[in-house]
Structures are given as structure tokens and as C-alpha cells.
Design a protein around this motif. Structure first.
Motif, PDB file in Angstrom:
ATOM      1  N   LYS A  94       0.867  -1.176   0.000  1.00 33.27           N
ATOM      2  CA  LYS A  94       0.000   0.000   0.000  1.00 33.27           C
ATOM      3  C   LYS A  94       0.904   1.226   0.000  1.00 33.27           C
ATOM      4  N   VAL A  95       0.668   2.128  -0.933  1.00 35.21           N
ATOM      5  CA  VAL A  95       1.562   3.269  -1.130  1.00 35.21           C
ATOM      6  C   VAL A  95       0.787   4.573  -0.942  1.00 35.21           C
ATOM      7  N   PHE A  96       1.391   5.496  -0.229  1.00 31.47           N
ATOM      8  CA  PHE A  96       0.789   6.804  -0.006  1.00 31.47           C
ATOM      9  C   PHE A  96       1.677   7.877  -0.639  1.00 31.47           C
ATOM     10  N   LEU A  97       1.098   8.693  -1.496  1.00 29.40           N
ATOM     11  CA  LEU A  97       1.787   9.853  -2.047  1.00 29.40           C
ATOM     12  C   LEU A  97       1.095  11.099  -1.498  1.00 29.40           C
TER      13      LEU A  97
ATOM     14  N   SER B 249      -3.951  13.414  -0.742  1.00 35.09           N
ATOM     15  CA  SER B 249      -3.150  12.196  -0.767  1.00 35.09           C
ATOM     16  C   SER B 249      -3.650  11.230  -1.831  1.00 35.09           C
ATOM     17  N   LEU B 250      -2.719  10.616  -2.497  1.00 35.54           N
ATOM     18  CA  LEU B 250      -3.030   9.567  -3.476  1.00 35.54           C
ATOM     19  C   LEU B 250      -2.602   8.241  -2.872  1.00 35.54           C
ATOM     20  N   ILE B 251      -3.499   7.263  -2.945  1.00 33.99           N
ATOM     21  CA  ILE B 251      -3.251   5.968  -2.329  1.00 33.99           C
ATOM     22  C   ILE B 251      -3.317   4.875  -3.387  1.00 33.99           C
ATOM     23  N   LEU B 252      -2.274   4.083  -3.437  1.00 34.55           N
ATOM     24  CA  LEU B 252      -2.280   2.880  -4.262  1.00 34.55           C
ATOM     25  C   LEU B 252      -2.556   1.721  -3.320  1.00 34.55           C
ATOM     26  N   GLU B 253      -3.753   1.160  -3.415  1.00 33.50           N
ATOM     27  CA  GLU B 253      -4.183   0.171  -2.429  1.00 33.50           C
ATOM     28  C   GLU B 253      -3.305  -1.072  -2.444  1.00 33.50           C
ATOM     29  N   SER B 254      -2.908  -1.505  -3.615  1.00 32.69           N
ATOM     30  CA  SER B 254      -2.037  -2.673  -3.773  1.00 32.69           C
ATOM     31  C   SER B 254      -1.197  -2.439  -5.025  1.00 32.69           C
ATOM     32  N   ALA B 255      -0.007  -1.911  -4.817  1.00 28.84           N
ATOM     33  CA  ALA B 255       0.807  -1.463  -5.941  1.00 28.84           C
ATOM     34  C   ALA B 255       1.090  -2.588  -6.927  1.00 28.84           C
ATOM     35  N   SER B 256       1.046  -2.217  -8.197  1.00 29.39           N
ATOM     36  CA  SER B 256       1.384  -3.175  -9.252  1.00 29.39           C
ATOM     37  C   SER B 256       2.431  -2.554 -10.167  1.00 29.39           C
TER      38      SER B 256
ATOM     39  N   GLN C 209       6.654  18.979  -7.765  1.00 33.93           N
ATOM     40  CA  GLN C 209       7.871  18.593  -8.467  1.00 33.93           C
ATOM     41  C   GLN C 209       7.826  17.167  -8.982  1.00 33.93           C
ATOM     42  N   GLY C 210       6.812  16.422  -8.608  1.00 29.80           N
ATOM     43  CA  GLY C 210       6.656  15.066  -9.107  1.00 29.80           C
ATOM     44  C   GLY C 210       7.268  14.017  -8.193  1.00 29.80           C
ATOM     45  N   THR C 211       6.675  12.837  -8.214  1.00 28.54           N
ATOM     46  CA  THR C 211       7.205  11.670  -7.508  1.00 28.54           C
ATOM     47  C   THR C 211       7.395  10.557  -8.525  1.00 28.54           C
ATOM     48  N   ARG C 212       8.620  10.123  -8.668  1.00 29.68           N
ATOM     49  CA  ARG C 212       8.919   8.997  -9.566  1.00 29.68           C
ATOM     50  C   ARG C 212       8.762   7.719  -8.753  1.00 29.68           C
ATOM     51  N   LEU C 213       7.701   6.977  -9.036  1.00 25.13           N
ATOM     52  CA  LEU C 213       7.408   5.738  -8.323  1.00 25.13           C
ATOM     53  C   LEU C 213       7.805   4.543  -9.175  1.00 25.13           C
ATOM     54  N   THR C 214       8.582   3.663  -8.576  1.00 24.47           N
ATOM     55  CA  THR C 214       8.936   2.395  -9.225  1.00 24.47           C
ATOM     56  C   THR C 214       8.382   1.267  -8.369  1.00 24.47           C
ATOM     57  N   VAL C 215       7.603   0.395  -9.010  1.00 25.93           N
ATOM     58  CA  VAL C 215       7.054  -0.771  -8.315  1.00 25.93           C
ATOM     59  C   VAL C 215       7.769  -2.019  -8.844  1.00 25.93           C
ATOM     60  N   VAL C 216       8.396  -2.728  -7.934  1.00 27.80           N
ATOM     61  CA  VAL C 216       9.201  -3.899  -8.360  1.00 27.80           C
ATOM     62  C   VAL C 216       8.572  -5.192  -7.856  1.00 27.80           C
TER      63      VAL C 216
ATOM     64  N   GLY D  79     -11.048  10.847 -12.158  1.00 26.56           N
ATOM     65  CA  GLY D  79     -10.569  11.380 -13.414  1.00 26.56           C
ATOM     66  C   GLY D  79     -10.677  10.317 -14.500  1.00 26.56           C
ATOM     67  N   ASP D  80      -9.716  10.317 -15.402  1.00 26.45           N
ATOM     68  CA  ASP D  80      -9.774   9.400 -16.533  1.00 26.45           C
ATOM     69  C   ASP D  80      -9.270   7.995 -16.205  1.00 26.45           C
ATOM     70  N   ILE D  81      -8.364   7.873 -15.225  1.00 28.78           N
ATOM     71  CA  ILE D  81      -7.753   6.573 -14.940  1.00 28.78           C
ATOM     72  C   ILE D  81      -7.732   6.300 -13.434  1.00 28.78           C
ATOM     73  N   PRO D  82      -8.891   6.200 -12.785  1.00 26.27           N
ATOM     74  CA  PRO D  82      -8.915   6.033 -11.326  1.00 26.27           C
ATOM     75  C   PRO D  82      -8.683   4.602 -10.832  1.00 26.27           C
ATOM     76  N   GLU D  83      -8.715   3.644 -11.734  1.00 26.15           N
ATOM     77  CA  GLU D  83      -8.650   2.240 -11.301  1.00 26.15           C
ATOM     78  C   GLU D  83      -7.332   1.954 -10.597  1.00 26.15           C
ATOM     79  N   GLY D  84      -7.428   1.344  -9.419  1.00 24.05           N
ATOM     80  CA  GLY D  84      -6.247   0.992  -8.648  1.00 24.05           C
ATOM     81  C   GLY D  84      -5.778   2.082  -7.706  1.00 24.05           C
ATOM     82  N   TYR D  85      -6.472   3.222  -7.735  1.00 30.19           N
ATOM     83  CA  TYR D  85      -6.102   4.368  -6.900  1.00 30.19           C
ATOM     84  C   TYR D  85      -7.284   4.820  -6.048  1.00 30.19           C
ATOM     85  N   SER D  86      -6.970   5.452  -4.940  1.00 28.15           N
ATOM     86  CA  SER D  86      -7.966   6.183  -4.171  1.00 28.15           C
ATOM     87  C   SER D  86      -7.301   7.449  -3.659  1.00 28.15           C
ATOM     88  N   VAL D  87      -8.098   8.352  -3.117  1.00 30.64           N
ATOM     89  CA  VAL D  87      -7.551   9.614  -2.630  1.00 30.64           C
ATOM     90  C   VAL D  87      -8.192   9.980  -1.296  1.00 30.64           C
ATOM     91  N   SER D  88      -7.534  10.917  -0.638  1.00 28.49           N
ATOM     92  CA  SER D  88      -8.049  11.417   0.632  1.00 28.49           C
ATOM     93  C   SER D  88      -7.761  12.901   0.720  1.00 28.49           C
TER      94      SER D  88
END
Lengths: 114, 112
Positions: free
Chosen positions: B18-21, B75-82, B105-112, B58-67
Motif C-alpha cells: 500500500k503506497v501513499f503519495l 493524498s493519493l493511495i495505491l491500495e495494492s501497488a502493481s 515537483q513530481g514523484t517517480r514511483l517504481t514498483v518492483v 478522473g480518466d484513470i482512477p482504477e487501482g487508486y484512491s484519494v483522501s
């Protein structure tokens, strides 16, 4: 859904030449059209914008034109300089609502060769 | 100057985490947005909020939620990062009835 098409995807010009980037939009209710410049590793920043009641706007070497009938708007950069090299995004407001929602184009990578 | 600050420049997370931005703005803007930026696709809107506790897809909300519990924070939440969520994430804010959006300034997220 509504969309914005931006062309070209890449543009290479010699320093001092002009550069033109074109966008078309689908939402006839759009009334605000900003342009953003994103330098490598930096955040997008607004460089110029135009509202639907205006056909052209200039700011030094940058100008934007809008053709509402054709749903087309363009960015013109004259006397290009190496520091103009960046990714440029056009955008259009989604409808005439006041939510501030924008639809972005795919981006144009401009390279100005010294 | 308007300041929109994202909590991290770079993040590496594992699949399924679970990821929080986090995003904070200091100009009392009503509107806040989360975009995803991928090469050749421009900026795509994930979610936006026009008031505290208000949100819209928005246009691509699948897999994300916000608070949005406070006006300045979104906050942007990735419930189960893929792995297909590996991307640059940009937060932005603007005034209600305003148009000019200010970006973080942006967040570069890498999911491994």
C-alpha cells in the motif's frame, strides 16, 4: 471521452528558427487553453494561456492562436534559443465548468540546436 | 510564489504494498489534482478534489484512491501497488473558478 491531440511529438529546430506546436480538442464547451513547459527533471510550468473570447495572445517570443470553429490552437515560439528545449504540453478545460479540470495533450519534445 | 510540495521525489515499492503519495499546497487553493505522466501519453488525470472531503474520478482512477481531510493536503493511495503503476506522479492545485494550475515537483514511483 473528451481528448486533446498534440502534434508533433518531437520537434528539432536550429537556434533562431521558429517552432510551432499544434493541438486540437474535442470538447466544444472548452473555454480555457493553457500551455505548459516542462524542463528535464522539473515540474510543468505555465508559459502562456488563452481564453475562448480571444483569438491570439503574445508574450515576448511566445504566442498562442485559437480557432474555436476548427477547435484548434497553436503555440508559436520565435527566435528559438537552446533554453527553449523542453517538453511542451497543451491543455483544454473540460467543459465550461469551474472545476479547473484540464485535458492534456501528449506532449511535444522540442530540441533547439545551437 | 505558490508552492505545491510532494512528499517524495523518488519511491521504490514492492508489488502488493500500500503506497501513499502526499501533496501539500500553501495557497489556500480549493482544487487539487493527481496526474500520472507517462512518455507519449501526456498527463492523465487520476482524481481531483474541489473541496475538503470531496473527490471525483478522473480518466484513470482504477487501482487508486484519494483522501482530502484538510484543504491544503491531498493524498493519493495505491491500495495494492502493481508494476503497471510505475510512473511519474504529479500533484497540482488551482483556485476554484480559476484555471491556472500549479504543479508539484513530481514523484517517480517504481514498483518492483
Amino acid at each position: 471521452g473528451e481528448n486533446v491531440e498534440q502534434h508533433p511529438s518531437t520537434l528539432s529546430v536550429q537556434e533562431g528558427d521558429s517552432a510551432v506546436i499544434k493541438c486540437t480538442y474535442s470538447d466544444s464547451a472548452s473555454n480555457y487553453f493553457p500551455w505548459y513547459k516542462q524542463e528535464l527533471g522539473k515540474r510543468p510550468q505555465l508559459i502562456i494561456d488563452i481564453r475562448s473570447n480571444v483569438g491570439e495572445k503574445k508574450d515576448q517570443r511566445i504566442a498562442v492562436t485559437l480557432n474555436k470553429t476548427a477547435k484548434h490552437f497553436s503555440l508559436h515560439i520565435t527566435e528559438t534559443q537552446p533554453e527553449d528545449s523542453a517538453v511542451y504540453f497543451c491543455a483544454a478545460s473540460l467543459g465550461s465548468s469551474n472545476t479547473g479540470k484540464l485535458i492534456f495533450g501528449q506532449g511535444t519534445t522540442l530540441q533547439v540546436k545551437p | 510564489d505558490v508552492k505545491v510540495t510532494q512528499s517524495s521525489r523518488y519511491l521504490v515499492k514492492r508489488t502488493g504494498e500500500k503506497v501513499f503519495l502526499e501533496c501539500v499546497q500553501d495557497m489556500d487553493h480549493e482544487n487539487m489534482f493527481w496526474y500520472r505522466q507517462d512518455p507519449g501519453l501526456g498527463l492523465r488525470l487520476i482524481y481531483f478534489s474541489y473541496d475538503v472531503k470531496m473527490k471525483e474520478k478522473g480518466d484513470i482512477p482504477e487501482g487508486y484512491s484519494v483522501s482530502r481531510e484538510k484543504k491544503e493536503r491531498f493524498s493519493l493511495i495505491l491500495e495494492s501497488a502493481s508494476t503497471n503503476q510505475t510512473s511519474m506522479y504529479l500533484c497540482a492545485s488551482s483556485l476554484f473558478r480559476g484555471r491556472m494550475a500549479f504543479f508539484g515537483q513530481g514523484t517517480r514511483l517504481t514498483v518492483v
